[in-house]
Design an enzyme around this catalytic site. Structure first.
Site, short mmCIF file in Angstrom:
data_model
loop_
_atom_site.label_atom_id
_atom_site.label_comp_id
_atom_site.label_asym_id
_atom_site.label_seq_id
_atom_site.Cartn_x
_atom_site.Cartn_y
_atom_site.Cartn_z
N LYS A 1 0.71 -1.05 -0.22
CA LYS A 1 0.14 0.08 0.02
C LYS A 1 0.57 1.53 -0.08
CE LYS A 1 -3.91 -1.90 0.22
NZ LYS A 1 -5.20 -1.83 -0.70
N GLU B 1 -9.80 6.06 3.24
CA GLU B 1 -10.67 4.66 4.20
C GLU B 1 -9.84 3.65 3.91
OE1 GLU B 1 -9.49 4.95 0.09
OE2 GLU B 1 -9.18 3.31 0.18
N SER C 1 1.39 -9.44 -0.71
CA SER C 1 1.27 -8.09 -0.22
C SER C 1 1.39 -7.60 0.51
CB SER C 1 -0.25 -7.85 -1.48
OG SER C 1 -1.18 -8.88 -0.44
C1 LIG Z 1 -2.18 -6.58 2.97
C2 LIG Z 1 -3.03 -6.79 1.71
N1 LIG Z 1 -2.98 -6.96 0.92
C3 LIG Z 1 -3.98 -6.65 -0.10
C4 LIG Z 1 -5.13 -6.12 0.03
C5 LIG Z 1 -6.36 -6.38 -0.66
O1 LIG Z 1 -6.15 -4.65 -1.91
P1 LIG Z 1 -5.78 -5.21 -3.27
O2 LIG Z 1 -6.46 -5.32 -3.99
O3 LIG Z 1 -6.13 -3.12 -3.81
O4 LIG Z 1 -4.21 -5.22 -3.44
C6 LIG Z 1 -5.17 -5.28 1.38
C7 LIG Z 1 -5.91 -4.13 1.27
O5 LIG Z 1 -5.98 -3.57 2.47
C8 LIG Z 1 -3.58 -5.72 2.28
O6 LIG Z 1 -3.63 -4.85 3.05
#
Ligand SMILES: Cc1ncc(COP(=O)(O)O)c(C=O)c1O
Lengths: 259, 396
Positions: free
Chosen positions: B89, B111, B377
């Protein structure tokens, strides 16, 4: 049959009182009754909110009323039935207000046809972009004589106001303040400056001021700078918390504005 | 076939900017200026410097040997979990805070679902000395408590969203309402590839550093800059967008977008938008979303706060609709199980969101020689309370 909004603007150009209420609130089948009582009490124009799960331009009062209406079982088919059932008794122009997704899912053609059939005169769809209206909706609306009302705010540029004036067929909804619905702080000198700036543009469209209009004082002030004003959240609060039965609450509220 | 955004802000039939007039000046201004600002040399220089020295980029590409043996394929992990603040993020918030400064904005709103975007926003606001307000659903405030404390320590004001399902969708509604009421001074840092144009494209561009680095790292490690497949979880879709971005035109690179199926796709408690969704408008974008036949948005469910969203970014709606990306749905239980597998085999505790991407390995068949990149992620510190409840079931 002539559009009732056109007829209204022909005979009245000032102090037009437009009342907003949420269909299906406080009770599922109050819609017809509220329209008839508002007409009797002296509202010139009625804006019917189509309750939506995610109303992004609305404040807590209208959000809550919409939530209750949805829980009561409100939907668009029922709304059109309710409006149709009082069609012969009511002569006040009716505007439906809601979000584009509702219209899309109902089917644009279906929706406009239903408006026409039941005597809805115009629409306010705050998230319908001007360019999409012009390319995808304008012909459909015009063929069925359904008016569209666009919003302007203190941040709208003059150039865009001209564009909105060109495309509006109902009235221009002058959003009084940077605001969601339901904030009421009275009308400030800065807002009056904004209303005067709009007036100096000599637009062809009629203008109604809304957002934050809540009582006789703010209605009177707003009407001095426009063709009239729109009251929503204050009316919802009056019929929600009123001391009397629904019809008395409605007539008391309208007399408090007009007298 | 192109999967890029067109000049009007659409990916195929998805995208656009369906916003009330109150937001028009801000959205219009962003549409006109975002690319010009973000590709100015001084902007790029400042952003890249911060990504390197502050965020810790490039994030490693790690060959997961034991996991590869288990699944009989070549698995590489893109370690976004090792970024400062613990997820991808921050790639976006670094970019957007610099943009907000260029636009002369004095106040930031955001948000958040899992709290990772909230923390990443609060972090860059602390770094720049700018006021920060984060909207977060009451349910998420409970289930992601550590991130709420982090945001507060960073000086952000966390405002609970109490309407609807009290999760990410509702937090987004409240942030939009805030922006409507503060249009002049405020920039809204959206945390995913959702919202009105130009947000989906802007956020994808800021996240595209993920696949930019992957190309170089894969070339170094495997001799080929293209993998056979990329797997990423999708809430709104920003980490997936970043991982796919520089491979959009290479049709030989398969995209696997993993959605949260909650208690099961058809259980009524799910967030599997590509299966359950239909075309409509959510948060200013025409895309796929979960809705009733009357167009009322359905409240989603996932154990993972970051995937608990009833829509999907317009770029992904187009990728999935056109068959370019394959959507896979993973339940709460499958994700929990995968989180323990990764932890015990590689010593990496993933975020519950990322764990969904790993669970897809159980549902897909790859060749032994295939190079599969999983976008890891985020890290799982924030989810320990949830994981702890399942030590008995999955931790044996
Ligand atoms: C670690 C992590 N992965 C994935 C996501 C999902 O968001 P996005 O689909 O925008 O990557 C989030 C959202 O809060 C997250 O914190």
């Amino acid at each position: 049959m002539a559009n009732k909004l056109d007829q209204l603007f022909e005979k009245k150009q000032s102090d037009i009182l437009n009342i907003y209420f949420t269909a299906g609130f406080p009770n599922l089948n109050d819609t017809g009754n509220i329209i008839l009582e508002l007409e009797k009490a002296g509202a010139d124009l009625i804006e019917i909110g189509m309750p939506y799960s995610d109303p992004m331009a609305d404040g807590p009062t209208i959000q809550d009323s919409g939530q209750i209406a949805l829980e009561n079982g409100m939907n668009l088919n029922l709304l059109f039935d309710q409006i149709n059932s009082i069609k012969k008794q009511a002569s006040t122009p009716l505007i439906c207000m809601g979000y584009l997704n509702q219209v899309m899912q109902f089917g644009e053609n279906n929706f406009i046809r239903k408006c026409k059939e039941t005597g809805v005169d115009g629409l306010i769809l705050p998230d319908l972009p001007l360019d999409i209206y012009e390319s995808d909706y304008k012909n459909l609306f015009e063929e069925n004589d359904i008016k569209i009302c666009f919003l302007i705010t203190p941040q709208t540029s003059d150039e865009r106001i001209r564009e909105i004036d060109r495309l509006s067929t109902g009235f221009i909804y002058v959003v009084a303040d940077s605001s969601i619905t339901g904030n009421s702080k009275g009308i400030s000198p800065k807002q009056i400056e904004y209303f005067e700036r709009i007036n100096s543009m000599n637009l062809q469209s009629k203008k109604l001021i809304g957002f934050g209009i809540s009582d006789a004082q703010s209605f009177k002030t707003a009407s001095q700078y426009s063709n009239g004003a729109i009251i929503g959240s204050a009316f919802i609060r009056a019929i929600k918390n009123g001391q009397q039965d629904l019809n008395t609450n409605i007539s008391n509220f309208i007399s408090s504005i007009l007298n | 076939m192109t999967y890029d955004i067109n000049s009007k802000g659409y990916y195929g039939e998805f995208g656009g900017a369906f916003v009330p007039e109150m937001l028009y000046p801000n959205v219009d201004n962003l549409q006109r200026s975002y690319k010009e600002i973000m590709y100015q040399p001084d902007f790029q220089e400042e952003m890249n410097q911060l990504l390197k020295d502050y965020v810790g980029r490039p994030s490693p590409l790690y060959f997961a040997k034991r996991l590869s043996e288990k699944y009989q394929t070549q698995i590489y992990l893109k370690r976004e979990d090792l970024n400062h603040t613990g997820s991808h993020k921050i790639n976006n918030t670094i970019g957007q805070i610099l943009l907000a400064k260029k636009l002369g904005k004095k106040r930031i709103i955001a948000e958040t679902g899992a709290g990772q975007h909230g923390v990443a926003t609060a972090t860059v606001c602390a770094l720049m000395g700018i006021e920060c307000i984060v909207y977060m659903g009451s349910v998420d405030i409970e289930r992601q408590a550590p991130n709420v404390s982090r945001m507060k320590m960073l000086g952000a004001k966390v405002i609970p969203a109490t309407s609807g399902s009290q999760t990410l969708k509702d937090a987004t509604n409240e942030a939009i309402r805030d922006w409507i009421q503060h249009p002049v001074e405020t920039h809204y840092i959206i945390g995913s590839v959702v919202g009105p144009h130009p947000y989906p494209d802007m956020v994808a561009r800021f996240q595209s550093v993920i696949s930019e680095e992957m190309k170089v790292q894969l070339k170094e490690q495997t001799g080929n800059e293209n993998p056979d497949a990329i797997i990423a979880c999708v809430g709104g879709g920003s980490n997936a967008a970043g991982a796919f971005y520089h491979y959009l035109g290479d049709e030989a690179v398969r995209f696997i977008a993993v959605e949260a199926a909650g208690m099961g796709i058809h259980s009524g408690e799910s967030a599997a938008t590509s299966v359950l969704g239909t075309k409509g408008i959510i948060h200013g974008s025409r895309t796929l979303l979960m809705q009733t036949k009357d167009g009322q948005i359905i409240e989603p469910y996932s154990l993972s706060a970051g995937l608990d969203y009833p829509g999907i970014g317009p770029m992904h709606a187009n990728l999935i609709n056109s068959g370019r990306a394959k959507a896979v749905s993973v339940t709460d239980d499958e994700a929990l199980k995968a989180a323990f597998v990764l932890t015990r085999m590689e010593g990496i505790i993933p975020a519950l969101e990322s764990a969904h991407a790993f669970a897809a390995l159980e549902k897909m068949k790859f060749n032994e020689k295939d190079v599969v990149v999983i976008n890891l992620s985020g890290r799982g510190d924030k989810d320990l309370a949830t994981y702890k409840k399942h030590f008995e079931t999955y931790g044996k």
